[in-house]
Write a protein that holds these residues in place. Structure first.
Motif, short mmCIF file in Angstrom:
data_model
loop_
_atom_site.label_atom_id
_atom_site.label_comp_id
_atom_site.label_asym_id
_atom_site.label_seq_id
_atom_site.Cartn_x
_atom_site.Cartn_y
_atom_site.Cartn_z
N GLN A 45 0.26 -17.99 -15.71
CA GLN A 45 1.45 -17.52 -16.41
C GLN A 45 2.62 -18.49 -16.23
O GLN A 45 2.89 -18.90 -15.11
N ASP B 295 -8.75 -13.20 -23.58
CA ASP B 295 -8.69 -14.65 -23.33
C ASP B 295 -10.08 -15.19 -22.98
O ASP B 295 -10.49 -16.25 -23.45
N GLY C 247 -8.17 -17.02 -8.26
CA GLY C 247 -8.01 -16.56 -6.89
C GLY C 247 -8.48 -15.11 -6.75
O GLY C 247 -8.77 -14.43 -7.75
N ASP D 226 -7.01 -12.40 -6.15
CA ASP D 226 -6.21 -11.33 -6.77
C ASP D 226 -6.64 -11.00 -8.20
O ASP D 226 -6.23 -9.98 -8.74
N ILE E 43 -4.38 -17.74 -0.36
CA ILE E 43 -3.42 -18.44 0.50
C ILE E 43 -2.31 -17.43 0.80
O ILE E 43 -1.78 -16.79 -0.11
N TYR F 121 -2.00 -5.52 -19.92
CA TYR F 121 -2.14 -6.93 -19.54
C TYR F 121 -3.59 -7.34 -19.22
O TYR F 121 -4.07 -8.36 -19.70
P1 TYM Z 1 -1.23 -16.11 -12.10
O1 TYM Z 1 -0.39 -16.86 -13.09
O2 TYM Z 1 -0.56 -15.04 -11.32
O3 TYM Z 1 -1.90 -17.10 -11.08
C1 TYM Z 1 -2.57 -18.28 -11.50
C2 TYM Z 1 -3.80 -18.51 -10.62
O4 TYM Z 1 -3.43 -18.69 -9.25
C3 TYM Z 1 -4.20 -17.83 -8.42
N1 TYM Z 1 -3.40 -17.44 -7.24
C4 TYM Z 1 -3.76 -17.63 -5.97
N2 TYM Z 1 -4.84 -18.18 -5.41
C5 TYM Z 1 -4.90 -18.25 -4.06
N3 TYM Z 1 -3.91 -17.79 -3.25
C6 TYM Z 1 -2.79 -17.23 -3.75
N4 TYM Z 1 -1.83 -16.79 -2.94
C7 TYM Z 1 -2.68 -17.13 -5.18
N5 TYM Z 1 -1.73 -16.64 -6.01
C8 TYM Z 1 -2.18 -16.84 -7.27
C9 TYM Z 1 -4.54 -16.65 -9.31
O5 TYM Z 1 -5.65 -15.93 -8.82
C10 TYM Z 1 -4.79 -17.33 -10.63
O6 TYM Z 1 -6.12 -17.84 -10.67
N6 TYM Z 1 -3.78 -12.81 -14.90
C11 TYM Z 1 -3.72 -14.19 -14.48
C12 TYM Z 1 -3.56 -15.16 -15.63
C13 TYM Z 1 -4.60 -15.06 -16.70
C14 TYM Z 1 -5.95 -15.50 -16.61
C15 TYM Z 1 -6.50 -15.25 -17.89
C16 TYM Z 1 -6.71 -16.07 -15.59
C17 TYM Z 1 -4.40 -14.58 -17.95
N7 TYM Z 1 -5.55 -14.69 -18.66
C18 TYM Z 1 -7.85 -15.55 -18.15
C19 TYM Z 1 -8.04 -16.38 -15.86
C20 TYM Z 1 -8.59 -16.11 -17.13
C21 TYM Z 1 -2.50 -14.39 -13.58
O7 TYM Z 1 -1.56 -13.63 -13.63
O8 TYM Z 1 -2.52 -15.51 -12.83
#
Ligand code: TYM
Length: 332
Positions: free
Chosen positions: A9, A135, A147, A149, A186, A128
């Protein structure tokens, strides 16, 4: 080649270290062996109120960071979600197959809406995960590198794909999550019991990749550590130290066992100093490259236009099949 799709995002000016290690590093690795689609999910970013000029700016910045991290637009398709109308259209069809209770069980929605209260939250935030499923399913992705989450959202995506296939005949590929355990979660440097997150109340425990390297080093040197003094990987007893060891290992390529041996007889201060160096060694050039890419917005927009065109070929065909299966009357 097997297909992958993932996205981030554009909600902030900078990716944080969790996005970088949990997602971007994996994306770059996987592009050798996969047909990769990497999307900037700007439709997802308006589930909370955002200034339009900021959104545009952050969309470019997010794409620039994909490239700076090593995503190669010659091999991988890099594009912006809103450049294609197919995402929103498939999301509508899927939302008509998603149970209200099923959507209500998404823990990320519960966490996020909890902060604003039922009145402050939006229907967009609620649906969402259905847009995220769209997607992924549009591109027939075999794997989705994310990740930890995002695991529950991937489960929903799989359920929706299977449900559609049962009801209308084989249409969607059922995707697998690609979650690398060592970097899937992380943690926040000030609160190692919760994940590093863009929406954390305090930013003191979050490492932004585009931050001034001096600030990054300072934040890592002030990370919360644990009682005792031994540098040892133990997530129960030493969550802070373990998080730092994970970060070090992921960036330096050295195993945790090796690092433990190295730090024998040394203290937490030594560990933090070295982790700060390791992170800055990666973040400083990453920042340079990002700024360089951003200095030529016309070239960046060209890459994104080309990506959108490639993405459209695939997305258009999938949506046409879906519309036909569902029973929409074709246009003459
Ligand atoms: P978003 O934008 O919050 O995060 C992007 C990616 O970073 C990973 N991530 C982490 N990995 C390890 N440790 C952490 N602390 C951490 N924080 C974030 C997330 O897991 C993600 O891979 N819903 C998704 C975006 C999305 C998406 C998709 C992903 C929309 N459509 C289709 C994959 C496929 C999101 O909010 O990611």
């Amino acid at each position: 080649l097997p297909r992958i799709l993932s996205g981030m995002q554009p909600t902030h000016d900078s990716l944080h270290l969790g996005n970088y290690l949990g997602a971007l590093v994996q994306w770059v690795r996987l592009q050798d062996s996969h047909d990769a689609f990497y999307c900037v999910v700007d439709l997802h970013a308006i589930t909370v109120e955002v200034d339009p000029a900021k959104l545009r700016e952050r969309t470019r910045r997010t794409a620039a960071q994909y490239l700076a991290g090593g995503v190669d637009p010659g091999r991988s398709t890099v594009f912006v979600q809103s450049h294609l109308h197919e995402h929103a259209e498939l999301a509508w069809v899927l939302s008509c197959m998603t149970g209200f209770g099923e959507a209500s069980r998404m823990t990320q929605f519960k966490d996020k809406s909890g902060k604003h209260g039922a009145e402050g939250t939006t229907v967009g935030l609620f649906t969402y995960p259905v847009l995220m499923a769209a997607d992924i399913l549009l591109y027939a992705a075999d794997q989705v590198p994310v990740g930890e989450d995002q695991r529950q959202h991937l489960e929903l995506t799989r359920d929706l794909a299977q449900r559609f296939n049962r009801r209308y005949g084989q249409t969607f590929t059922v995707p697998e999550p690609h979650i690398v355990k060592a970097t899937a979660k992380i943690q926040d440097l000030q609160d190692p019991s919760s994940k590093m997150s863009k929406s954390s109340a305090s930013q003191a425990g979050v490492i932004d990749m585009l931050e001034d390297p001096k600030v990054i080093a300072k934040r890592i040197r002030s990370a919360v550590t644990d009682t005792g003094r031994e540098v040892r990987f133990d997530e129960e007893a030493k969550p802070g130290v373990s998080n730092l060891l994970r970060i070090h290992s992921a960036l330096s390529g050295r195993s945790i066992i090796e690092l433990e041996a190295d730090f024998e007889g040394k203290g937490y201060g030594d560990l933090k100093k070295e982790v700060a160096d390791v992170v800055v060694d990666v973040a400083a050039p990453f920042r340079e490259r990002t700024l360089e890419i951003l200095s030529d917005p016309a070239e960046l927009d060209r890459i994104l236009a080309e990506g959108a065109e490639r993405a459209r070929d695939v997305a258009h065909a999938t949506l046409a099949t879906v519309y036909d299966r569902v029973g929409f009357l074709p246009t003459k």
